[in-house]
Design a protein around this motif. Sequence first.
Motif, PDB file in Angstrom:
ATOM      1  N   GLY A  20      -0.582   6.908   2.681  1.00  0.00           N
ATOM      2  CA  GLY A  20      -1.656   6.143   2.067  1.00  0.00           C
ATOM      3  C   GLY A  20      -1.170   5.141   1.042  1.00  0.00           C
ATOM      4  N   LEU A  21      -2.079   4.710   0.168  1.00  0.00           N
ATOM      5  CA  LEU A  21      -1.793   3.755  -0.888  1.00  0.00           C
ATOM      6  C   LEU A  21      -2.280   4.325  -2.215  1.00  0.00           C
ATOM      7  CD1 LEU A  21      -3.072   0.404   0.726  1.00  0.00           C
ATOM      8  CD2 LEU A  21      -0.746   1.314   0.776  1.00  0.00           C
ATOM      9  N   THR A  22      -1.872   3.695  -3.297  1.00  0.00           N
ATOM     10  CA  THR A  22      -2.362   4.072  -4.615  1.00  0.00           C
ATOM     11  C   THR A  22      -2.827   2.831  -5.343  1.00  0.00           C
ATOM     12  OG1 THR A  22      -1.807   5.306  -6.628  1.00  0.00           O
ATOM     13  CG2 THR A  22      -0.127   3.837  -5.769  1.00  0.00           C
ATOM     14  N   LYS A  23      -3.741   3.011  -6.303  1.00  0.00           N
ATOM     15  CA  LYS A  23      -4.203   1.888  -7.105  1.00  0.00           C
ATOM     16  C   LYS A  23      -3.461   1.867  -8.431  1.00  0.00           C
ATOM     17  CE  LYS A  23      -8.718   0.394  -5.524  1.00  0.00           C
ATOM     18  NZ  LYS A  23     -10.112   0.056  -5.929  1.00  0.00           N
ATOM     19  N   VAL A  24      -3.160   0.654  -8.906  1.00  0.00           N
ATOM     20  CA  VAL A  24      -2.442   0.486 -10.174  1.00  0.00           C
ATOM     21  C   VAL A  24      -3.164  -0.558 -11.020  1.00  0.00           C
ATOM     22  CG1 VAL A  24      -0.197   1.123  -9.215  1.00  0.00           C
ATOM     23  CG2 VAL A  24      -0.930  -1.270  -9.153  1.00  0.00           C
ATOM     24  N   PRO A  25      -3.055  -0.460 -12.360  1.00  0.00           N
ATOM     25  CA  PRO A  25      -3.631  -1.504 -13.211  1.00  0.00           C
ATOM     26  C   PRO A  25      -2.801  -2.773 -13.123  1.00  0.00           C
ATOM     27  CG  PRO A  25      -2.446   0.102 -14.538  1.00  0.00           C
ATOM     28  CD  PRO A  25      -2.453   0.629 -13.132  1.00  0.00           C
ATOM     29  N   GLY A  29      -6.660  -7.290 -15.829  1.00  0.00           N
ATOM     30  CA  GLY A  29      -7.868  -6.558 -16.150  1.00  0.00           C
ATOM     31  C   GLY A  29      -8.558  -5.892 -14.980  1.00  0.00           C
ATOM     32  N   ARG A  30      -7.902  -5.761 -13.870  1.00  0.00           N
ATOM     33  CA  ARG A  30      -8.502  -5.057 -12.734  1.00  0.00           C
ATOM     34  C   ARG A  30      -7.420  -4.287 -11.998  1.00  0.00           C
ATOM     35  NH1 ARG A  30     -10.431  -9.328  -8.211  1.00  0.00           N
ATOM     36  NH2 ARG A  30     -10.917  -7.380  -7.159  1.00  0.00           N
ATOM     37  N   ASP A  31      -7.827  -3.235 -11.302  1.00  0.00           N
ATOM     38  CA  ASP A  31      -6.869  -2.451 -10.530  1.00  0.00           C
ATOM     39  C   ASP A  31      -6.628  -3.113  -9.179  1.00  0.00           C
ATOM     40  OD1 ASP A  31      -6.792  -0.652 -12.571  1.00  0.00           O
ATOM     41  OD2 ASP A  31      -8.103   0.825 -11.628  1.00  0.00           O
ATOM     42  N   ALA A  32      -5.456  -2.806  -8.605  1.00  0.00           N
ATOM     43  CA  ALA A  32      -5.111  -3.351  -7.295  1.00  0.00           C
ATOM     44  C   ALA A  32      -4.445  -2.270  -6.458  1.00  0.00           C
ATOM     45  CB  ALA A  32      -4.160  -4.546  -7.437  1.00  0.00           C
ATOM     46  N   TRP A  33      -4.639  -2.346  -5.164  1.00  0.00           N
ATOM     47  CA  TRP A  33      -3.906  -1.472  -4.248  1.00  0.00           C
ATOM     48  C   TRP A  33      -2.441  -1.895  -4.252  1.00  0.00           C
ATOM     49  CZ3 TRP A  33      -6.162   2.756  -2.478  1.00  0.00           C
ATOM     50  CH2 TRP A  33      -7.548   2.778  -2.291  1.00  0.00           C
ATOM     51  N   LEU A  34      -1.551  -0.922  -4.448  1.00  0.00           N
ATOM     52  CA  LEU A  34      -0.117  -1.198  -4.459  1.00  0.00           C
ATOM     53  C   LEU A  34       0.469  -0.915  -3.076  1.00  0.00           C
ATOM     54  CD1 LEU A  34       2.537  -1.827  -5.978  1.00  0.00           C
ATOM     55  CD2 LEU A  34       2.666   0.620  -6.540  1.00  0.00           C
ATOM     56  N   VAL A  35       1.093  -1.946  -2.492  1.00  0.00           N
ATOM     57  CA  VAL A  35       1.671  -1.838  -1.148  1.00  0.00           C
ATOM     58  C   VAL A  35       3.190  -1.819  -1.290  1.00  0.00           C
ATOM     59  CG1 VAL A  35       1.751  -2.854   1.161  1.00  0.00           C
ATOM     60  CG2 VAL A  35      -0.296  -3.144  -0.260  1.00  0.00           C
ATOM     61  N   THR A  36       3.836  -0.753  -0.829  1.00  0.00           N
ATOM     62  CA  THR A  36       5.264  -0.553  -1.076  1.00  0.00           C
ATOM     63  C   THR A  36       6.112  -0.458   0.184  1.00  0.00           C
ATOM     64  OG1 THR A  36       4.879   1.833  -1.176  1.00  0.00           O
ATOM     65  CG2 THR A  36       4.880   0.630  -3.281  1.00  0.00           C
ATOM     66  N   ARG A  37       5.516  -0.112   1.328  1.00  0.00           N
ATOM     67  CA  ARG A  37       6.319   0.066   2.543  1.00  0.00           C
ATOM     68  C   ARG A  37       6.605  -1.283   3.203  1.00  0.00           C
ATOM     69  NH1 ARG A  37       3.311   4.758   2.211  1.00  0.00           N
ATOM     70  NH2 ARG A  37       1.455   3.839   3.148  1.00  0.00           N
ATOM     71  N   TYR A  38       7.795  -1.396   3.741  1.00  0.00           N
ATOM     72  CA  TYR A  38       8.283  -2.666   4.283  1.00  0.00           C
ATOM     73  C   TYR A  38       7.315  -3.255   5.317  1.00  0.00           C
ATOM     74  CZ  TYR A  38      11.322  -5.885   6.895  1.00  0.00           C
ATOM     75  OH  TYR A  38      11.848  -6.983   7.524  1.00  0.00           O
ATOM     76  N   ASP A  39       6.923  -2.478   6.296  1.00  0.00           N
ATOM     77  CA  ASP A  39       6.055  -3.001   7.354  1.00  0.00           C
ATOM     78  C   ASP A  39       4.696  -3.417   6.799  1.00  0.00           C
ATOM     79  OD1 ASP A  39       7.996  -2.656   9.298  1.00  0.00           O
ATOM     80  OD2 ASP A  39       7.279  -0.658   9.875  1.00  0.00           O
ATOM     81  N   ASP A  40       4.154  -2.623   5.875  1.00  0.00           N
ATOM     82  CA  ASP A  40       2.852  -2.959   5.286  1.00  0.00           C
ATOM     83  C   ASP A  40       2.940  -4.226   4.444  1.00  0.00           C
ATOM     84  OD1 ASP A  40       1.775  -0.696   6.452  1.00  0.00           O
ATOM     85  OD2 ASP A  40       1.951   0.543   4.647  1.00  0.00           O
ATOM     86  N   VAL A  41       4.022  -4.366   3.682  1.00  0.00           N
ATOM     87  CA  VAL A  41       4.205  -5.559   2.864  1.00  0.00           C
ATOM     88  C   VAL A  41       4.245  -6.805   3.737  1.00  0.00           C
ATOM     89  CG1 VAL A  41       5.893  -6.797   1.427  1.00  0.00           C
ATOM     90  CG2 VAL A  41       5.298  -4.422   0.889  1.00  0.00           C
ATOM     91  N   ARG A  42       4.991  -6.749   4.827  1.00  0.00           N
ATOM     92  CA  ARG A  42       5.054  -7.916   5.725  1.00  0.00           C
ATOM     93  C   ARG A  42       3.691  -8.197   6.355  1.00  0.00           C
ATOM     94  NH1 ARG A  42      10.306  -9.516   8.720  1.00  0.00           N
ATOM     95  NH2 ARG A  42       9.253  -8.687  10.561  1.00  0.00           N
ATOM     96  N   ALA A 294      -8.486  -6.010  -4.725  1.00  0.00           N
ATOM     97  CA  ALA A 294      -7.225  -6.671  -5.031  1.00  0.00           C
ATOM     98  C   ALA A 294      -6.067  -5.889  -4.425  1.00  0.00           C
ATOM     99  CB  ALA A 294      -7.040  -6.788  -6.543  1.00  0.00           C
ATOM    100  N   VAL A 295      -5.049  -6.629  -3.991  1.00  0.00           N
ATOM    101  CA  VAL A 295      -3.878  -6.034  -3.339  1.00  0.00           C
ATOM    102  C   VAL A 295      -2.624  -6.680  -3.912  1.00  0.00           C
ATOM    103  CG1 VAL A 295      -2.645  -5.765  -1.146  1.00  0.00           C
ATOM    104  CG2 VAL A 295      -5.142  -5.594  -1.193  1.00  0.00           C
ATOM    105  N   VAL A 296      -1.624  -5.865  -4.249  1.00  0.00           N
ATOM    106  CA  VAL A 296      -0.355  -6.402  -4.744  1.00  0.00           C
ATOM    107  C   VAL A 296       0.786  -5.724  -3.989  1.00  0.00           C
ATOM    108  CG1 VAL A 296      -0.205  -4.727  -6.648  1.00  0.00           C
ATOM    109  CG2 VAL A 296       1.052  -6.883  -6.793  1.00  0.00           C
ATOM    110  N   VAL A 297       1.762  -6.523  -3.559  1.00  0.00           N
ATOM    111  CA  VAL A 297       2.894  -5.980  -2.811  1.00  0.00           C
ATOM    112  C   VAL A 297       4.099  -5.827  -3.743  1.00  0.00           C
ATOM    113  CG1 VAL A 297       2.117  -6.977  -0.625  1.00  0.00           C
ATOM    114  CG2 VAL A 297       3.717  -8.257  -2.062  1.00  0.00           C
ATOM    115  N   SER A 298       4.860  -4.759  -3.558  1.00  0.00           N
ATOM    116  CA  SER A 298       6.099  -4.553  -4.308  1.00  0.00           C
ATOM    117  C   SER A 298       7.270  -4.958  -3.434  1.00  0.00           C
ATOM    118  CB  SER A 298       6.246  -3.086  -4.728  1.00  0.00           C
ATOM    119  OG  SER A 298       7.525  -2.873  -5.300  1.00  0.00           O
TER     120      SER A 298
END
Length: 382
Positions: A20-25, A29-42, A294-298
């Motif tokens: 799954g995913l996790t939300k981060v601040p 001022g708003r939370d975003a889904w954090l995307v960390t896996r290579y395939d998901d990021v692409r 909101a979505v943010v990729v690492s």
Amino acid sequence: MRRQGFDPDPELAAVRAQPGLTKVPTPYGRDAWLVTRYDDVRDVLRNAELFSYGHGINIPPMSEEQAKRLKAGALLMMDPPDHTRLRRMLTPEFTMRRIRRLEPRVREIVADHLDAMERAGAPADLVADFATPIPSLVICELLGVPYADRAAFQARSNTLLDFNQPPEVRGQAQMASAAYMGELVARARVEPGDDLLGMLVRDQGDEVSDAELVGLGGLLLIAGHETTASMIGLGTLALLRHPDQLDLVREDPEKVDGMVEELLRWLTIIHSGAIKVAAADTEIGGVPIAKGDAVVVSLPAANRDPALTEHPDVFDITRRDLAHVAFGYGAHHCIGAPLARMEMRIAFPALLDRFPGLREAGEPVFRSFNVVYGLSSFPVAW
């Protein structure tokens, strides 16, 4: 944005390993889904229509009119078709053919700074004396920015990219940067030179507004010196602390290309892409994402994903054909990537050849909580 030396925060690896995913601040001022896996990021980065930049949440607090003006030409926060139109104007200046024409000048700039270091003698600050001035001078010449202004624009960009600064301070730095670039654009409109701004005015003057030129110029100026400077400084430290890998490059100069790509992957100095917003209900890695989320990729987590390569936490310059995401991916893949690669392929060997006994001469200072990870200072001797 937290790091531990060369490595991403261990929490990122833990999040990546979980389903799954996790939300981060976020700083906005708003939370975003954090995307960390290579395939998901692409997947997120390639789908510019589904995951949009066009929601204004990446700009420090300011008036709606100021935000609109500053966002014009800011390719990193634009969606097609406007992004496509402006990027197409820049593309001819960043082809491999054009970049190769710059090589002799880059070699000259590198040699000049090595000469200056040698004359001054050890110790030296590799960041201030080598890593920062080389890409700064290159991008100034490419854009037509007076190199004498470098201290001022570097100070503004440092403030803008530093998330330790209050949002209003970062916003003021962004407006000051835009005002400075506006002066250069006005000058180019009157008397266009042979630089990139002059070329855009001559060839695309009727199709691009002053605000867009300000945005494009400002982005290229900041990205063109901050990122490559950080890679040269941090990359040199990585090589000195991995003498087995450094020996491989010394023994076989043909390994320089692989070294540069592995440094890009292993260090991944850009923590994330700009925050995106889902334009419709969708899913990422099986997790439902609602329209407006909101979505943010690492990028560091993606480049250290075992799905990309074996033993991803090991620095190994012999890896081959890695499709890393250090320069992003998809429509927003860094347009200056060929220039950055060329500068690194010239700077690293030249530095190591000139000073075969290069070594640390004090504790390097890591720059934390900054959009671009790197070193503030790096004392060296030889």
